[in-house]
Design a protein around this motif. Structure first.
Motif, mmCIF file in Angstrom:
data_model
loop_
_atom_site.group_PDB
_atom_site.id
_atom_site.type_symbol
_atom_site.label_atom_id
_atom_site.label_comp_id
_atom_site.label_asym_id
_atom_site.label_seq_id
_atom_site.Cartn_x
_atom_site.Cartn_y
_atom_site.Cartn_z
ATOM 1 N N GLU A 168 9.220 28.723 49.326
ATOM 2 C CA GLU A 168 9.842 27.479 49.817
ATOM 3 C C GLU A 168 10.837 27.804 50.921
ATOM 4 N N ILE A 169 10.841 26.959 51.956
ATOM 5 C CA ILE A 169 11.812 27.141 53.038
ATOM 6 C C ILE A 169 12.304 25.767 53.489
ATOM 7 N N THR A 170 13.624 25.569 53.463
ATOM 8 C CA THR A 170 14.214 24.302 53.902
ATOM 9 C C THR A 170 14.651 24.437 55.351
ATOM 10 N N LEU A 171 14.493 23.359 56.106
ATOM 11 C CA LEU A 171 14.777 23.398 57.537
ATOM 12 C C LEU A 171 14.986 21.980 58.068
ATOM 13 N N ASP A 172 15.347 21.875 59.345
ATOM 14 C CA ASP A 172 15.489 20.540 59.936
ATOM 15 C C ASP A 172 14.156 20.121 60.558
ATOM 16 N N PRO B 112 3.664 31.887 55.783
ATOM 17 C CA PRO B 112 2.497 31.006 55.635
ATOM 18 C C PRO B 112 2.307 30.411 54.244
ATOM 19 N N ASN B 113 2.834 31.072 53.227
ATOM 20 C CA ASN B 113 2.658 30.575 51.851
ATOM 21 C C ASN B 113 3.798 29.662 51.387
ATOM 22 N N ALA B 114 4.791 29.479 52.258
ATOM 23 C CA ALA B 114 5.983 28.714 51.869
ATOM 24 C C ALA B 114 5.809 27.216 52.109
ATOM 25 N N MET B 115 6.218 26.428 51.136
ATOM 26 C CA MET B 115 6.252 24.974 51.299
ATOM 27 C C MET B 115 7.466 24.615 52.158
ATOM 28 N N GLN B 116 7.242 23.860 53.217
ATOM 29 C CA GLN B 116 8.343 23.454 54.098
ATOM 30 C C GLN B 116 8.990 22.180 53.560
ATOM 31 N N VAL B 117 10.318 22.195 53.488
ATOM 32 C CA VAL B 117 11.068 21.033 52.991
ATOM 33 C C VAL B 117 12.072 20.611 54.058
ATOM 34 N N VAL B 118 11.889 19.414 54.596
ATOM 35 C CA VAL B 118 12.856 18.893 55.576
ATOM 36 C C VAL B 118 14.141 18.521 54.839
ATOM 37 N N ASP B 119 15.248 19.036 55.310
ATOM 38 C CA ASP B 119 16.541 18.804 54.664
ATOM 39 C C ASP B 119 16.895 17.315 54.662
ATOM 40 N N ARG B 120 17.235 16.798 53.495
ATOM 41 C CA ARG B 120 17.538 15.369 53.339
ATOM 42 C C ARG B 120 18.718 14.938 54.197
ATOM 43 N N PHE B 121 19.705 15.831 54.388
ATOM 44 C CA PHE B 121 20.924 15.444 55.103
ATOM 45 C C PHE B 121 20.678 15.245 56.597
ATOM 46 N N HIS B 122 19.652 15.904 57.144
ATOM 47 C CA HIS B 122 19.298 15.674 58.544
ATOM 48 C C HIS B 122 18.699 14.279 58.712
ATOM 49 N N VAL B 123 17.929 13.832 57.725
ATOM 50 C CA VAL B 123 17.335 12.492 57.766
ATOM 51 C C VAL B 123 18.433 11.435 57.598
ATOM 52 N N GLN B 124 19.302 11.644 56.604
ATOM 53 C CA GLN B 124 20.390 10.698 56.354
ATOM 54 C C GLN B 124 21.359 10.627 57.536
ATOM 55 N N THR C 131 17.735 21.502 49.333
ATOM 56 C CA THR C 131 18.368 21.093 50.588
ATOM 57 C C THR C 131 18.786 22.321 51.387
ATOM 58 N N ASN C 132 19.283 22.062 52.581
ATOM 59 C CA ASN C 132 19.790 23.135 53.437
ATOM 60 C C ASN C 132 21.299 23.317 53.245
ATOM 61 N N ALA C 133 21.824 22.843 52.117
ATOM 62 C CA ALA C 133 23.270 22.907 51.878
ATOM 63 C C ALA C 133 23.784 24.338 51.923
ATOM 64 N N ALA C 134 23.005 25.288 51.392
ATOM 65 C CA ALA C 134 23.422 26.692 51.386
ATOM 66 C C ALA C 134 23.552 27.214 52.815
ATOM 67 N N ALA C 135 22.597 26.829 53.672
ATOM 68 C CA ALA C 135 22.633 27.255 55.077
ATOM 69 C C ALA C 135 23.816 26.635 55.802
ATOM 70 N N GLU C 136 24.076 25.336 55.546
ATOM 71 C CA GLU C 136 25.210 24.658 56.179
ATOM 72 C C GLU C 136 26.527 25.281 55.717
ATOM 73 N N SER C 137 26.582 25.650 54.435
ATOM 74 C CA SER C 137 27.775 26.308 53.891
ATOM 75 C C SER C 137 27.980 27.665 54.551
ATOM 76 N N PHE C 138 26.879 28.395 54.739
ATOM 77 C CA PHE C 138 26.945 29.699 55.391
ATOM 78 C C PHE C 138 27.433 29.546 56.836
ATOM 79 N N ASN C 139 26.910 28.524 57.539
ATOM 80 C CA ASN C 139 27.339 28.255 58.916
ATOM 81 C C ASN C 139 28.830 27.935 58.980
#
Length: 313
Positions: A99-103, A117-129, A277-285
């Motif tokens: 699994e990989i979360t992204l915008d 290639p085997n990862a399910m892509q998940v669009v981060d909910r907070f980018h949509v909101q 979500t991409n919350a972990a990435a946003e926290s890291f940023n």
């Protein structure tokens, strides 16, 4: 004392820190990679390091923003350049990513597809909101400029007539201009989170600007779909009802948002599989920005990246 501090910093950089023998030092300004930190669930995002220079950052969700979080940090956001660097991670490791979360950026989706290639892509909910919230704010700002123009005209006419300006004040003490300015943050919040004063202000706001109430309701409805603990199939049904409400509303900005959601439909719906979500990435940023702030900027980018790697890789 200042000289001692400078001498210590120099000594730390050259001898104590291990920077001199850092294996990734020669290419650090362009890319750093730690394949051993790659986990089954990753986040892909971008961050401005210094002078607005963008880096693509790949982080592991397993480490939760602590040591072992940083998988890769690559200069730029071009898919071909980032992909070329990430392919340095062995195929065996990359294929284990589930699994990989992204915008919604096309380059990010292409990077994820080619490298994992085997990862399910998940669009981060907070980018949509965020897009929905920005549409609400866009209308509020439009009305605010109109209110400023109106107040300026009243003041000008009063000055010409040499009388006191008759600027209307609402029952809560706000002028029209103040009402629209002070409503900024409450329009980001759900109704149940408004304070008593905010509830009074928003009652006046929606009375004076019915379109703001309609567009706020659309944004809040989308947020509530995300907040409910529902399955993917139920989310599809609720989004279909939301699309219908958007069409009936006639707001161009929300029609654009609806089309954007349709274009990324499956990846957006993947959120309801595991609610990632991409919350972990946003926290890291945020940690990178805070670290940069503590150092009062980045003078030596390679050394800065070395210190980041020490903390998070």
């Amino acid at each position: 004392m200042a000289l001692r501090a400078k001498k210590f910093r120099r000594q730390y950089k050259k001898s104590l820190s291990g920077f001199k023998d850092w294996k990734q030092k020669s290419h650090a300004e362009d890319w750093i990679i730690y394949p051993e930190n790659c986990s089954h669930r990753l986040s892909l995002d971008e961050v401005a390091l210094s002078d607005g220079e963008l880096y693509t950052v790949l982080t592991s969700k397993t480490a939760r923003g602590r040591k072992g979080s940083l998988v890769a940090m690559i200069k730029g956001t071009k898919s071909e350049e980032v992909t070329g660097r990430l392919l340095k991670i062995s195929r065996k490791i990359r294929q284990k990513v589930k699994e990989i979360t992204l915008d919604m950026a096309g380059s990010m989706k292409l990077i994820a597809k080619q490298c994992f290639p085997n990862a399910m892509q998940v669009v981060d909910r907070f980018h949509v909101q965020k897009l929905a919230a920005e549409a609400v704010q866009e209308l509020r700002i439009q009305y605010r400029w109109e209110a400023i123009d109106l107040e300026n005209e009243i003041i000008k006419q009063s000055r010409d007539k040499k009388v006191k300006p008759d600027v209307h004040i609402f029952e809560n003490g706000d002028t029209r201009k103040q009402l629209l300015a002070r409503s900024r943050y409450l329009l980001y919040k759900s109704r149940e989170k408004w304070t008593e004063n905010q509830s009074k202000r928003v009652k006046i706001l929606f009375r004076e600007y019915p379109d703001l109430e309609k567009i706020y309701h659309l944004s809040d409805s989308l947020k509530k779909i995300y907040n409910q603990n529902i399955t993917k199939s139920v989310a599809m049904l609720k989004l279909a009802h939301w699309f219908k409400d958007v069409e009936e509303s006639g707001f161009k900005s929300f029609s654009t948002l609806k089309n954007t959601i349709i274009n990324h439909y499956n990846d957006i719906l993947n959120y309801f599989e595991a609610r990632s979500t991409n919350a972990a990435a946003e926290s890291f940023n945020a940690k990178i920005k805070n670290f940069r702030l503590q150092l009062r900027g980045v003078k030596d980018r390679t050394f800065f990246l070395f210190r980041l790697a020490k903390l998070f890789a």
